[in-house]
Design an enzyme around this catalytic site. Structure first.
Site, PDB file in Angstrom:
ATOM      1  N   ASN A   1       0.877  -1.174   0.000  1.00 35.72           N
ATOM      2  CA  ASN A   1       0.000   0.000   0.000  1.00 35.72           C
ATOM      3  C   ASN A   1       0.909   1.217   0.000  1.00 35.72           C
ATOM      4  O   ASN A   1       1.497   1.554   1.027  1.00 35.72           O
ATOM      5  CB  ASN A   1      -0.892  -0.042   1.245  1.00 35.72           C
ATOM      6  CG  ASN A   1      -1.734   1.217   1.382  1.00 35.72           C
ATOM      7  OD1 ASN A   1      -1.771   2.055   0.476  1.00 35.72           O
ATOM      8  ND2 ASN A   1      -2.401   1.357   2.521  1.00 35.72           N
TER       9      ASN A   1
ATOM     10  N   LYS B   1       0.140   4.237  -0.282  1.00 34.85           N
ATOM     11  CA  LYS B   1      -0.509   5.421   0.329  1.00 34.85           C
ATOM     12  C   LYS B   1      -0.294   6.657  -0.553  1.00 34.85           C
ATOM     13  O   LYS B   1      -0.272   6.521  -1.778  1.00 34.85           O
ATOM     14  CB  LYS B   1      -0.008   5.612   1.774  1.00 34.85           C
ATOM     15  CG  LYS B   1      -0.172   4.333   2.600  1.00 34.85           C
ATOM     16  CD  LYS B   1       0.011   4.518   4.085  1.00 34.85           C
ATOM     17  CE  LYS B   1      -0.190   3.183   4.790  1.00 34.85           C
ATOM     18  NZ  LYS B   1      -0.099   3.267   6.240  1.00 34.85           N
TER      19      LYS B   1
ATOM     20  N   HIS C   1      -9.484   1.199   4.966  1.00 34.80           N
ATOM     21  CA  HIS C   1      -8.204   1.367   5.670  1.00 34.80           C
ATOM     22  C   HIS C   1      -8.417   2.302   6.866  1.00 34.80           C
ATOM     23  O   HIS C   1      -9.220   3.233   6.805  1.00 34.80           O
ATOM     24  CB  HIS C   1      -7.155   1.946   4.709  1.00 34.80           C
ATOM     25  CG  HIS C   1      -5.772   1.894   5.278  1.00 34.80           C
ATOM     26  ND1 HIS C   1      -5.329   2.830   6.188  1.00 34.80           N
ATOM     27  CD2 HIS C   1      -4.772   1.010   5.116  1.00 34.80           C
ATOM     28  CE1 HIS C   1      -4.078   2.513   6.545  1.00 34.80           C
ATOM     29  NE2 HIS C   1      -3.721   1.407   5.911  1.00 34.80           N
TER      30      HIS C   1
ATOM     31  N   GLU D   1      -6.789   4.699   7.933  1.00 38.65           N
ATOM     32  CA  GLU D   1      -6.583   6.131   7.645  1.00 38.65           C
ATOM     33  C   GLU D   1      -7.835   6.725   7.002  1.00 38.65           C
ATOM     34  O   GLU D   1      -8.167   7.889   7.225  1.00 38.65           O
ATOM     35  CB  GLU D   1      -5.337   6.302   6.755  1.00 38.65           C
ATOM     36  CG  GLU D   1      -4.064   6.071   7.573  1.00 38.65           C
ATOM     37  CD  GLU D   1      -2.916   5.444   6.805  1.00 38.65           C
ATOM     38  OE1 GLU D   1      -2.921   5.483   5.560  1.00 38.65           O
ATOM     39  OE2 GLU D   1      -2.001   4.903   7.464  1.00 38.65           O
TER      40      GLU D   1
ATOM     41  N   GLU E   1      -5.096  -4.849  10.670  1.00 39.30           N
ATOM     42  CA  GLU E   1      -4.068  -3.828  10.879  1.00 39.30           C
ATOM     43  C   GLU E   1      -4.334  -3.100  12.191  1.00 39.30           C
ATOM     44  O   GLU E   1      -5.142  -2.161  12.235  1.00 39.30           O
ATOM     45  CB  GLU E   1      -4.095  -2.808   9.735  1.00 39.30           C
ATOM     46  CG  GLU E   1      -3.836  -3.391   8.368  1.00 39.30           C
ATOM     47  CD  GLU E   1      -3.289  -2.334   7.403  1.00 39.30           C
ATOM     48  OE1 GLU E   1      -2.221  -2.582   6.828  1.00 39.30           O
ATOM     49  OE2 GLU E   1      -3.896  -1.265   7.253  1.00 39.30           O
TER      50      GLU E   1
ATOM     51  N   GLY F   1       2.826   2.384  10.875  1.00 39.01           N
ATOM     52  CA  GLY F   1       3.774   3.480  10.719  1.00 39.01           C
ATOM     53  C   GLY F   1       4.502   3.855  11.996  1.00 39.01           C
ATOM     54  O   GLY F   1       5.160   4.883  12.073  1.00 39.01           O
TER      55      GLY F   1
ATOM     56  N   SER G   1       3.718  -2.046  10.402  1.00 39.61           N
ATOM     57  CA  SER G   1       5.177  -2.135  10.581  1.00 39.61           C
ATOM     58  C   SER G   1       5.744  -3.513  10.221  1.00 39.61           C
ATOM     59  O   SER G   1       6.688  -3.979  10.867  1.00 39.61           O
ATOM     60  CB  SER G   1       5.578  -1.738  12.006  1.00 39.61           C
ATOM     61  OG  SER G   1       5.189  -0.390  12.268  1.00 39.61           O
TER      62      SER G   1
END
Ligand code: 13P
Length: 251
Positions: free
Chosen positions: A9, A11, A95, A97, A167, A173, A213
């Site tokens: 991904n 992003k 996702h 985000e 996730e 991240g 991660s």
């Protein structure tokens, strides 16, 4: 036997030129990789160029979002037909985000999942708890609600084209990976929910990726867990060497 699936991904990273440089590096090593399914999800603006380079290889193209509607007055949105036009096969939906910054709820994720399946795109449906949920002992409650909400109404047959990505938000991240035991526990839990929703066969066949991660150094251990069937990779997918090494850890 579930074939492992490793997806990058990207992003909101990579101009077209940068995307092409990255995909050249991936193609050099993974063009004929059959043991693991490899997917790259560049930003919309690079889909065409990356797709052209990947044509005829085993690496599949994915994207990071999709409209729940067919066409019309939806400023800024991208439809399933536009994506299919560019040979996109997978679409990341829900996702964290998008849930956090764009307020996407399970209702909308579910609408998009249904639309994707109806139009022959394979959704990668993301779920995961926040740090506060984990610390208050609510991981399973939150994940179950997201799974049941995002995948409501999906039939056992349709599940063959679904991938779920677990996730944990606190691992994205941050450099903080879930331990393989923590991840395995939630993956097995997700599979048990799917079993309850649509039965044993669909649950057994469903591929569940871990994301957060994941990198070359921890991929092997995560991917060796019985219910971890792949990875959804952010940061480590932005550089060819590290992504290739993660894919190789899955072989
Ligand atoms: P990182 O690998 O950068 O933690 O991101 C994971 C992710 O969000 C993939 O969708």
């Amino acid at each position: 036997m579930r074939k492992k699936i490793i997806a990058g991904n990207w992003k909101m990273n990579k101009t077209v030129a940068e995307a092409l440089a990255l995909v050249d590096g991936l193609k050099a090593e993974l063009a004929s990789c059959m043991d693991v399914e490899v997917v790259v999800c560049p930003p919309f603006t690079a889909l065409k160029s990356v797709g052209d380079v990947l044509a005829g290889t085993q690496i599949k193209l994915g994207c990071q979002n999709m409209s729940s509607e067919d066409d019309g007055a939806y400023t800024g949105e991208i439809s399933h037909a536009m994506l299919r036009d560019l040979s996109v096969k997978y679409v990341i939906l829900g996702h964290s985000e998008r849930r956090e910054y764009y307020k996407e709820t399970d209702f909308w994720v579910n609408k998009k999942v249904k639309k994707a399946l109806e139009k022959n795109l394979r959704p990668i449906v993301c779920v995961g708890e926040k740090l506060a949920d984990r610390e208050s002992g609510n991981t399973e409650k939150v994940v179950e609600e997201q799974i049941r909400g995002s995948l409501a109404g999906i039939t056992a047959e349709q599940f063959e084209n679904v991938v779920v990505a677990y996730e944990p938000v606190w691992a994205i991240g941050t450099g903080k990976t879930a331990t393989s035991e923590q991840a395995q526990e939630v993956h097995a839990f997700i599979r048990s929910i799917i079993r309850d929703m649509v039965g044993e066969k669909a649950a057994k066949g469903l591929r569940i990726q871990y994301g957060g991660s994941m990198k070359a150094s921890n991929a092997k251990e995560l991917l060796s867990q019985p219910d971890i069937d792949g990875g959804l990779i952010g940061g480590a997918a932005l550089e060819a060497r590290s992504f290739v090494d993660i894919v190789k850890a899955g072989i």
